[in-house]
Design a protein around this motif. Structure first.
Motif, PDB file in Angstrom:
ATOM      1  N   ARG A 115     -21.152  47.347  58.356  1.00  0.00           N
ATOM      2  CA  ARG A 115     -21.233  46.945  57.038  1.00  0.00           C
ATOM      3  C   ARG A 115     -21.721  47.340  56.046  1.00  0.00           C
ATOM      4  O   ARG A 115     -21.647  47.428  54.787  1.00  0.00           O
ATOM      5  CB  ARG A 115     -21.207  45.276  57.368  1.00  0.00           C
ATOM      6  N   VAL A 116     -23.266  47.632  56.495  1.00  0.00           N
ATOM      7  CA  VAL A 116     -23.964  48.426  55.730  1.00  0.00           C
ATOM      8  C   VAL A 116     -23.691  49.557  55.300  1.00  0.00           C
ATOM      9  O   VAL A 116     -23.642  50.046  53.894  1.00  0.00           O
ATOM     10  CB  VAL A 116     -25.480  48.363  56.327  1.00  0.00           C
ATOM     11  N   ALA A 117     -23.372  50.510  55.939  1.00  0.00           N
ATOM     12  CA  ALA A 117     -22.647  51.528  55.704  1.00  0.00           C
ATOM     13  C   ALA A 117     -21.554  51.718  54.716  1.00  0.00           C
ATOM     14  O   ALA A 117     -21.434  52.349  53.700  1.00  0.00           O
ATOM     15  CB  ALA A 117     -22.296  52.468  56.854  1.00  0.00           C
ATOM     16  N   ARG A 118     -20.606  50.776  55.083  1.00  0.00           N
ATOM     17  CA  ARG A 118     -19.509  50.528  53.975  1.00  0.00           C
ATOM     18  C   ARG A 118     -19.997  50.150  52.562  1.00  0.00           C
ATOM     19  O   ARG A 118     -19.700  50.642  51.662  1.00  0.00           O
ATOM     20  CB  ARG A 118     -18.501  49.372  54.483  1.00  0.00           C
ATOM     21  N   MET A 119     -21.088  49.207  52.600  1.00  0.00           N
ATOM     22  CA  MET A 119     -21.373  48.899  51.418  1.00  0.00           C
ATOM     23  C   MET A 119     -22.152  49.919  50.681  1.00  0.00           C
ATOM     24  O   MET A 119     -21.956  50.134  49.372  1.00  0.00           O
ATOM     25  CB  MET A 119     -22.303  47.558  51.432  1.00  0.00           C
ATOM     26  N   GLY A 120     -22.855  50.767  51.372  1.00  0.00           N
ATOM     27  CA  GLY A 120     -23.431  52.007  50.889  1.00  0.00           C
ATOM     28  C   GLY A 120     -22.339  53.042  50.211  1.00  0.00           C
ATOM     29  O   GLY A 120     -22.647  53.374  49.091  1.00  0.00           O
ATOM     30  N   LEU A 121     -21.251  53.113  50.854  1.00  0.00           N
ATOM     31  CA  LEU A 121     -20.288  54.044  50.125  1.00  0.00           C
ATOM     32  C   LEU A 121     -19.649  53.278  49.137  1.00  0.00           C
ATOM     33  O   LEU A 121     -19.557  54.278  48.233  1.00  0.00           O
ATOM     34  CB  LEU A 121     -18.986  54.208  51.474  1.00  0.00           C
ATOM     35  N   LEU A 122     -19.543  52.321  49.173  1.00  0.00           N
ATOM     36  CA  LEU A 122     -18.642  51.516  47.946  1.00  0.00           C
ATOM     37  C   LEU A 122     -19.836  51.195  46.661  1.00  0.00           C
ATOM     38  O   LEU A 122     -19.509  51.780  45.657  1.00  0.00           O
ATOM     39  CB  LEU A 122     -18.327  50.069  48.130  1.00  0.00           C
ATOM     40  N   PHE A 123     -21.316  51.329  47.342  1.00  0.00           N
ATOM     41  CA  PHE A 123     -22.255  51.469  46.004  1.00  0.00           C
ATOM     42  C   PHE A 123     -22.122  52.625  45.376  1.00  0.00           C
ATOM     43  O   PHE A 123     -22.135  52.852  44.152  1.00  0.00           O
ATOM     44  CB  PHE A 123     -23.539  50.663  46.591  1.00  0.00           C
ATOM     45  N   SER A 124     -22.202  53.619  46.290  1.00  0.00           N
ATOM     46  CA  SER A 124     -22.349  55.039  45.843  1.00  0.00           C
ATOM     47  C   SER A 124     -21.005  55.563  44.784  1.00  0.00           C
ATOM     48  O   SER A 124     -21.050  56.009  43.974  1.00  0.00           O
ATOM     49  CB  SER A 124     -22.395  56.199  46.964  1.00  0.00           C
ATOM     50  N   LEU A 125     -19.799  54.927  45.273  1.00  0.00           N
ATOM     51  CA  LEU A 125     -18.724  55.275  44.380  1.00  0.00           C
ATOM     52  C   LEU A 125     -18.781  54.491  43.181  1.00  0.00           C
ATOM     53  O   LEU A 125     -18.488  55.000  42.186  1.00  0.00           O
ATOM     54  CB  LEU A 125     -17.413  54.528  45.551  1.00  0.00           C
ATOM     55  N   ALA A 126     -19.273  53.338  43.028  1.00  0.00           N
ATOM     56  CA  ALA A 126     -19.696  52.550  41.885  1.00  0.00           C
ATOM     57  C   ALA A 126     -20.551  53.214  40.905  1.00  0.00           C
ATOM     58  O   ALA A 126     -20.167  53.492  39.687  1.00  0.00           O
ATOM     59  CB  ALA A 126     -20.123  51.205  41.990  1.00  0.00           C
ATOM     60  N   LEU A 127     -21.500  53.826  41.503  1.00  0.00           N
ATOM     61  CA  LEU A 127     -22.394  54.801  40.856  1.00  0.00           C
ATOM     62  C   LEU A 127     -21.891  55.948  40.037  1.00  0.00           C
ATOM     63  O   LEU A 127     -22.000  56.468  38.883  1.00  0.00           O
ATOM     64  CB  LEU A 127     -23.700  54.954  41.569  1.00  0.00           C
TER      65      LEU A 127
ATOM     66  N   TYR B 122     -12.533  45.521  44.137  1.00  0.00           N
ATOM     67  CA  TYR B 122     -11.913  45.820  45.447  1.00  0.00           C
ATOM     68  C   TYR B 122     -12.683  44.958  46.642  1.00  0.00           C
ATOM     69  O   TYR B 122     -12.297  44.383  47.504  1.00  0.00           O
ATOM     70  CB  TYR B 122     -12.080  47.409  45.888  1.00  0.00           C
ATOM     71  N   CYS B 123     -14.120  44.906  46.327  1.00  0.00           N
ATOM     72  CA  CYS B 123     -14.876  44.157  47.330  1.00  0.00           C
ATOM     73  C   CYS B 123     -14.420  42.724  47.199  1.00  0.00           C
ATOM     74  O   CYS B 123     -14.204  42.327  48.345  1.00  0.00           O
ATOM     75  CB  CYS B 123     -16.287  44.219  46.812  1.00  0.00           C
ATOM     76  N   LEU B 124     -14.237  42.137  46.087  1.00  0.00           N
ATOM     77  CA  LEU B 124     -13.659  40.831  45.930  1.00  0.00           C
ATOM     78  C   LEU B 124     -12.172  40.443  46.699  1.00  0.00           C
ATOM     79  O   LEU B 124     -12.243  39.468  47.264  1.00  0.00           O
ATOM     80  CB  LEU B 124     -13.709  40.288  44.525  1.00  0.00           C
ATOM     81  N   PHE B 125     -11.352  41.241  46.374  1.00  0.00           N
ATOM     82  CA  PHE B 125     -10.072  41.087  46.960  1.00  0.00           C
ATOM     83  C   PHE B 125      -9.891  41.676  48.514  1.00  0.00           C
ATOM     84  O   PHE B 125      -9.336  40.635  49.180  1.00  0.00           O
ATOM     85  CB  PHE B 125      -9.183  41.992  46.269  1.00  0.00           C
TER      86      PHE B 125
ATOM     87  N   ARG C 270     -19.013  37.745  49.345  1.00  0.00           N
ATOM     88  CA  ARG C 270     -20.514  37.961  49.310  1.00  0.00           C
ATOM     89  C   ARG C 270     -20.834  39.582  48.924  1.00  0.00           C
ATOM     90  O   ARG C 270     -21.882  39.838  48.376  1.00  0.00           O
ATOM     91  CB  ARG C 270     -20.939  37.821  50.813  1.00  0.00           C
ATOM     92  N   GLU C 271     -19.800  40.203  49.528  1.00  0.00           N
ATOM     93  CA  GLU C 271     -19.791  41.850  49.037  1.00  0.00           C
ATOM     94  C   GLU C 271     -19.582  42.096  47.688  1.00  0.00           C
ATOM     95  O   GLU C 271     -20.352  42.938  47.056  1.00  0.00           O
ATOM     96  CB  GLU C 271     -18.669  42.414  49.719  1.00  0.00           C
TER      97      GLU C 271
END
Length: 164
Positions: free
Chosen positions: A7-19, A48-51, A56-57
């Motif tokens: 889960r942490v890795a996934r959020m890290g990837l999504l955060f990187s994509l957002a940046l 995407y996180c919300l849907f 929380r994400e």
């Protein structure tokens, strides 16, 4: 993905994509003639996180984006980002819970409330309610960018599902 590390890795990837999307968007800012208007491309990741992942994400991503703004643009920029991001995620979450499942409608409302949250913070920081006179301009931009973000989210959602 199961497990805390995943889960942490996934959020890290999504955060990187957002940046990355935010950086790309900043390279285009010279083409937009109205001050304060941005495309909001990183909001595709938030939606995407919300849907697909959960509320929380989506909130975590909004906070992480604001922390990055704090590091790159300072406290006022972070406060503007946080107020807009949290209000936007909140209204989108309410609409999802009310079964307003149109990506387009939810995205437009998210864009409008993001702008409203930022204006509320600007009014607080400047101790001046005159900033709300700028809302009609931001509302038009919020609807336009909300349409763009909604269409992109709907289009990219299957690809994002495969990636993360």
């Amino acid at each position: 993905m199961k497990g805390r590390a995943a889960r942490v890795a996934r959020m890290g990837l999504l955060f990187s994509l957002a940046l990355v999307l935010s950086f790309f968007e900043s390279t285009l800012s010279g083409w937009i003639p109205v001050p304060g208007i941005k495309l909001g491309l990183s909001n595709v990741v938030t939606m995407y996180c919300l849907f697909c992942l959960g509320w929380r994400e989506a909130y975590i991503l909004a906070v992480l984006k604001s922390l990055f703004v704090f590091l790159t643009r300072g406290a006022v920029g972070a406060a503007m980002s946080l107020s807009g991001g949290l209000l936007s995620v909140t209204i989108m979450l309410v609409l999802v819970k009310l079964r307003r499942n149109s990506h387009l409608f939810i995205s437009i409302c998210g864009g409008l409330f993001h702008n409203l949250g930022q204006l509320m913070m600007a009014a607080f920081v400047m101790d001046n309610l005159m900033v709300f006179y700028y809302f009609p301009i931001l509302a038009v931009a919020g609807v336009g960018m909300g349409i763009l973000t909604g269409v992109l989210t709907r289009t990219l959602e299957p690809a994002l599902q495969r990636l993360v």
